[in-house]
Design a protein around this motif. Structure first.
Motif, PDB file in Angstrom:
ATOM      1  N   TYR A  19     -88.824 -11.314 -90.771  1.00 50.28           N
ATOM      2  CA  TYR A  19     -89.171  -9.904 -90.647  1.00 50.28           C
ATOM      3  C   TYR A  19     -88.621  -9.355 -89.334  1.00 50.28           C
ATOM      4  O   TYR A  19     -88.274 -10.101 -88.418  1.00 50.28           O
ATOM      5  CB  TYR A  19     -90.692  -9.698 -90.718  1.00 50.28           C
ATOM      6  N   VAL A  20     -88.509  -8.041 -89.264  1.00 47.09           N
ATOM      7  CA  VAL A  20     -88.067  -7.357 -88.059  1.00 47.09           C
ATOM      8  C   VAL A  20     -89.247  -6.584 -87.499  1.00 47.09           C
ATOM      9  O   VAL A  20     -89.903  -5.832 -88.221  1.00 47.09           O
ATOM     10  CB  VAL A  20     -86.893  -6.397 -88.352  1.00 47.09           C
ATOM     11  N   LYS A  21     -89.497  -6.797 -86.221  1.00 49.34           N
ATOM     12  CA  LYS A  21     -90.561  -6.063 -85.542  1.00 49.34           C
ATOM     13  C   LYS A  21     -89.894  -5.038 -84.629  1.00 49.34           C
ATOM     14  O   LYS A  21     -89.000  -5.391 -83.858  1.00 49.34           O
ATOM     15  CB  LYS A  21     -91.437  -7.029 -84.744  1.00 49.34           C
ATOM     16  N   THR A  22     -90.311  -3.789 -84.770  1.00 51.59           N
ATOM     17  CA  THR A  22     -89.698  -2.717 -83.978  1.00 51.59           C
ATOM     18  C   THR A  22     -90.653  -2.273 -82.880  1.00 51.59           C
ATOM     19  O   THR A  22     -91.877  -2.385 -83.006  1.00 51.59           O
ATOM     20  CB  THR A  22     -89.331  -1.518 -84.867  1.00 51.59           C
ATOM     21  N   PHE A  23     -90.059  -1.778 -81.806  1.00 52.50           N
ATOM     22  CA  PHE A  23     -90.810  -1.304 -80.647  1.00 52.50           C
ATOM     23  C   PHE A  23     -90.201   0.014 -80.190  1.00 52.50           C
ATOM     24  O   PHE A  23     -88.977   0.148 -80.144  1.00 52.50           O
ATOM     25  CB  PHE A  23     -90.725  -2.313 -79.488  1.00 52.50           C
ATOM     26  N   ILE A  24     -91.026   0.968 -79.822  1.00 55.87           N
ATOM     27  CA  ILE A  24     -90.522   2.238 -79.306  1.00 55.87           C
ATOM     28  C   ILE A  24     -89.894   1.987 -77.938  1.00 55.87           C
ATOM     29  O   ILE A  24     -90.498   1.380 -77.060  1.00 55.87           O
ATOM     30  CB  ILE A  24     -91.656   3.284 -79.209  1.00 55.87           C
ATOM     31  N   GLY A  25     -88.659   2.418 -77.791  1.00 54.59           N
ATOM     32  CA  GLY A  25     -87.978   2.306 -76.512  1.00 54.59           C
ATOM     33  C   GLY A  25     -87.345   0.965 -76.209  1.00 54.59           C
ATOM     34  O   GLY A  25     -86.841   0.769 -75.106  1.00 54.59           O
ATOM     35  N   SER A  26     -87.369   0.028 -77.145  1.00 51.78           N
ATOM     36  CA  SER A  26     -86.704  -1.253 -76.897  1.00 51.78           C
ATOM     37  C   SER A  26     -86.096  -1.790 -78.192  1.00 51.78           C
ATOM     38  O   SER A  26     -86.320  -1.268 -79.276  1.00 51.78           O
ATOM     39  CB  SER A  26     -87.663  -2.269 -76.280  1.00 51.78           C
ATOM     40  N   SER A  27     -85.347  -2.847 -78.053  1.00 50.75           N
ATOM     41  CA  SER A  27     -84.600  -3.420 -79.178  1.00 50.75           C
ATOM     42  C   SER A  27     -85.516  -4.017 -80.244  1.00 50.75           C
ATOM     43  O   SER A  27     -86.533  -4.627 -79.912  1.00 50.75           O
ATOM     44  CB  SER A  27     -83.671  -4.523 -78.678  1.00 50.75           C
ATOM     45  N   PRO A  28     -85.129  -3.894 -81.510  1.00 51.17           N
ATOM     46  CA  PRO A  28     -85.881  -4.580 -82.558  1.00 51.17           C
ATOM     47  C   PRO A  28     -85.687  -6.098 -82.442  1.00 51.17           C
ATOM     48  O   PRO A  28     -84.634  -6.568 -82.022  1.00 51.17           O
ATOM     49  CB  PRO A  28     -85.286  -4.041 -83.854  1.00 51.17           C
ATOM     50  N   ILE A  29     -86.719  -6.834 -82.817  1.00 44.38           N
ATOM     51  CA  ILE A  29     -86.682  -8.297 -82.746  1.00 44.38           C
ATOM     52  C   ILE A  29     -86.788  -8.857 -84.172  1.00 44.38           C
ATOM     53  O   ILE A  29     -87.707  -8.524 -84.914  1.00 44.38           O
ATOM     54  CB  ILE A  29     -87.829  -8.858 -81.889  1.00 44.38           C
ATOM     55  N   TYR A  30     -85.822  -9.703 -84.512  1.00 42.67           N
ATOM     56  CA  TYR A  30     -85.764 -10.348 -85.826  1.00 42.67           C
ATOM     57  C   TYR A  30     -86.490 -11.689 -85.712  1.00 42.67           C
ATOM     58  O   TYR A  30     -86.096 -12.542 -84.915  1.00 42.67           O
ATOM     59  CB  TYR A  30     -84.303 -10.531 -86.212  1.00 42.67           C
ATOM     60  N   HIS A  31     -87.552 -11.875 -86.478  1.00 44.94           N
ATOM     61  CA  HIS A  31     -88.296 -13.141 -86.545  1.00 44.94           C
ATOM     62  C   HIS A  31     -87.825 -13.868 -87.799  1.00 44.94           C
ATOM     63  O   HIS A  31     -87.825 -13.276 -88.883  1.00 44.94           O
ATOM     64  CB  HIS A  31     -89.807 -12.867 -86.641  1.00 44.94           C
ATOM     65  N   PHE A  32     -87.430 -15.132 -87.668  1.00 42.61           N
ATOM     66  CA  PHE A  32     -86.876 -15.820 -88.827  1.00 42.61           C
ATOM     67  C   PHE A  32     -87.298 -17.284 -88.891  1.00 42.61           C
ATOM     68  O   PHE A  32     -87.669 -17.884 -87.893  1.00 42.61           O
ATOM     69  CB  PHE A  32     -85.343 -15.722 -88.850  1.00 42.61           C
ATOM     70  N   THR A  33     -87.215 -17.810 -90.106  1.00 44.35           N
ATOM     71  CA  THR A  33     -87.446 -19.220 -90.388  1.00 44.35           C
ATOM     72  C   THR A  33     -86.209 -19.735 -91.110  1.00 44.35           C
ATOM     73  O   THR A  33     -85.812 -19.160 -92.126  1.00 44.35           O
ATOM     74  CB  THR A  33     -88.686 -19.409 -91.284  1.00 44.35           C
ATOM     75  N   ILE A  34     -85.592 -20.788 -90.592  1.00 42.93           N
ATOM     76  CA  ILE A  34     -84.410 -21.328 -91.269  1.00 42.93           C
ATOM     77  C   ILE A  34     -84.827 -22.372 -92.301  1.00 42.93           C
ATOM     78  O   ILE A  34     -85.799 -23.096 -92.117  1.00 42.93           O
ATOM     79  CB  ILE A  34     -83.367 -21.912 -90.286  1.00 42.93           C
ATOM     80  N   THR A  35     -84.072 -22.414 -93.388  1.00 39.28           N
ATOM     81  CA  THR A  35     -84.308 -23.392 -94.454  1.00 39.28           C
ATOM     82  C   THR A  35     -83.160 -24.388 -94.552  1.00 39.28           C
ATOM     83  O   THR A  35     -83.246 -25.348 -95.300  1.00 39.28           O
ATOM     84  CB  THR A  35     -84.462 -22.693 -95.814  1.00 39.28           C
ATOM     85  N   GLY A  36     -82.070 -24.118 -93.837  1.00 38.36           N
ATOM     86  CA  GLY A  36     -80.906 -24.991 -93.874  1.00 38.36           C
ATOM     87  C   GLY A  36     -79.819 -24.523 -94.818  1.00 38.36           C
ATOM     88  O   GLY A  36     -78.689 -24.978 -94.741  1.00 38.36           O
ATOM     89  N   THR A  37     -80.149 -23.592 -95.719  1.00 42.29           N
ATOM     90  CA  THR A  37     -79.163 -23.182 -96.724  1.00 42.29           C
ATOM     91  C   THR A  37     -78.457 -21.874 -96.386  1.00 42.29           C
ATOM     92  O   THR A  37     -77.381 -21.625 -96.905  1.00 42.29           O
ATOM     93  CB  THR A  37     -79.811 -23.040 -98.110  1.00 42.29           C
ATOM     94  N   GLU A  38     -79.048 -21.037 -95.533  1.00 48.11           N
ATOM     95  CA  GLU A  38     -78.401 -19.765 -95.240  1.00 48.11           C
ATOM     96  C   GLU A  38     -78.017 -19.695 -93.766  1.00 48.11           C
ATOM     97  O   GLU A  38     -78.624 -20.332 -92.913  1.00 48.11           O
ATOM     98  CB  GLU A  38     -79.287 -18.575 -95.604  1.00 48.11           C
ATOM     99  N   ASP A  39     -76.997 -18.899 -93.500  1.00 43.76           N
ATOM    100  CA  ASP A  39     -76.544 -18.684 -92.138  1.00 43.76           C
ATOM    101  C   ASP A  39     -77.330 -17.513 -91.551  1.00 43.76           C
ATOM    102  O   ASP A  39     -77.974 -16.752 -92.267  1.00 43.76           O
ATOM    103  CB  ASP A  39     -75.047 -18.366 -92.147  1.00 43.76           C
ATOM    104  N   LEU A  40     -77.279 -17.362 -90.271  1.00 41.44           N
ATOM    105  CA  LEU A  40     -77.863 -16.231 -89.561  1.00 41.44           C
ATOM    106  C   LEU A  40     -76.707 -15.571 -88.826  1.00 41.44           C
ATOM    107  O   LEU A  40     -76.003 -16.226 -88.064  1.00 41.44           O
ATOM    108  CB  LEU A  40     -78.927 -16.727 -88.579  1.00 41.44           C
ATOM    109  N   MET A  41     -76.490 -14.289 -89.084  1.00 39.50           N
ATOM    110  CA  MET A  41     -75.359 -13.587 -88.486  1.00 39.50           C
ATOM    111  C   MET A  41     -75.815 -12.267 -87.880  1.00 39.50           C
ATOM    112  O   MET A  41     -76.776 -11.662 -88.349  1.00 39.50           O
ATOM    113  CB  MET A  41     -74.287 -13.324 -89.543  1.00 39.50           C
ATOM    114  N   ILE A  42     -75.096 -11.828 -86.855  1.00 39.52           N
ATOM    115  CA  ILE A  42     -75.382 -10.553 -86.209  1.00 39.52           C
ATOM    116  C   ILE A  42     -74.070  -9.903 -85.797  1.00 39.52           C
ATOM    117  O   ILE A  42     -73.102 -10.584 -85.486  1.00 39.52           O
ATOM    118  CB  ILE A  42     -76.310 -10.731 -84.979  1.00 39.52           C
ATOM    119  N   ALA A  43     -74.072  -8.579 -85.820  1.00 42.12           N
ATOM    120  CA  ALA A  43     -72.947  -7.805 -85.293  1.00 42.12           C
ATOM    121  C   ALA A  43     -73.477  -7.013 -84.104  1.00 42.12           C
ATOM    122  O   ALA A  43     -74.553  -6.417 -84.177  1.00 42.12           O
ATOM    123  CB  ALA A  43     -72.392  -6.864 -86.354  1.00 42.12           C
TER     124      ALA A  43
END
Length: 182
Positions: free
Chosen positions: A19-43
């Protein structure tokens, strides 16, 4: 307008596995759990407005990819079938700042099994590649694994990198070579 992108998708929420947690005035934070099968990517964020088109988004991989090969050194496993490789007690949860890409602390040890379509025959002498790959936490020097064959289950198998930096890097593929002896 600022554009940010990440993969895999996660809804804005307060809890869950991804899930993504958003905050007023600061960057959103992505909370994640890896399973080994998918990649995690960001631009990285890009800016645009009615007078200026944004630059192209360039994605980068945030996990390390691990592939395996097995080698029977003394013939004790010749003809045996590899049934599973499980990375044990590896961290599976973390966070990522969606603006900077900075990773948070890794927590929650768990087991992640290599997805295999079918058992692999082990042969004496020559290395045998195992189909599939597993996506894991970067930055570690080694992982612990459990290797299961018809002959038995072998725990505490070390999987380490021989790369010059002695760490598994984000965005890189490494070959875990397991040498079997009687």
């Amino acid at each position: 307008v600022k554009f940010m992108a990440y993969f895999p998708y996660a809804p804005i929420a307060e809890s869950g596995d991804n899930y993504v947690k958003t905050f007023i005035g600061s960057s959103p934070i992505y909370h994640f759990t890896i399973t080994g099968t998918e990649d995690l990517m960001i631009a990285a964020p890009v800016w645009g407005n009615k007078n200026k088109d944004p630059k192209s988004m360039e994605f980068r991989h945030m996990l390390t990819q691990l592939r395996f090969q097995l080698q029977d050194l003394d013939g004790a496993f010749n003809g045996e079938k590899l049934e599973a490789i499980t990375i044990t007690a590896t961290h599976t949860k973390s966070t990522m700042n969606l603006e900077t890409g900075a990773m948070g602390e890794w927590t929650t040890p768990g087991n992640i099994q290599l997805p295999m379509a079918q058992p692999v025959e082990i042969k004496y002498g020559a290395p045998v590649k195992v189909d599939g790959e597993i996506m894991l936490q970067p930055g570690k020097a080694e992982f612990q694994a459990e290797v299961k064959t018809k002959k038995g289950t072998f725990s505490g198998v070390q999987v380490y990198t021989r790369k010059a930096q002695n760490r598994y890097e984000a965005g890189r593929t490494s070959l875990g070579s397991n040498k079997l002896r009687n």
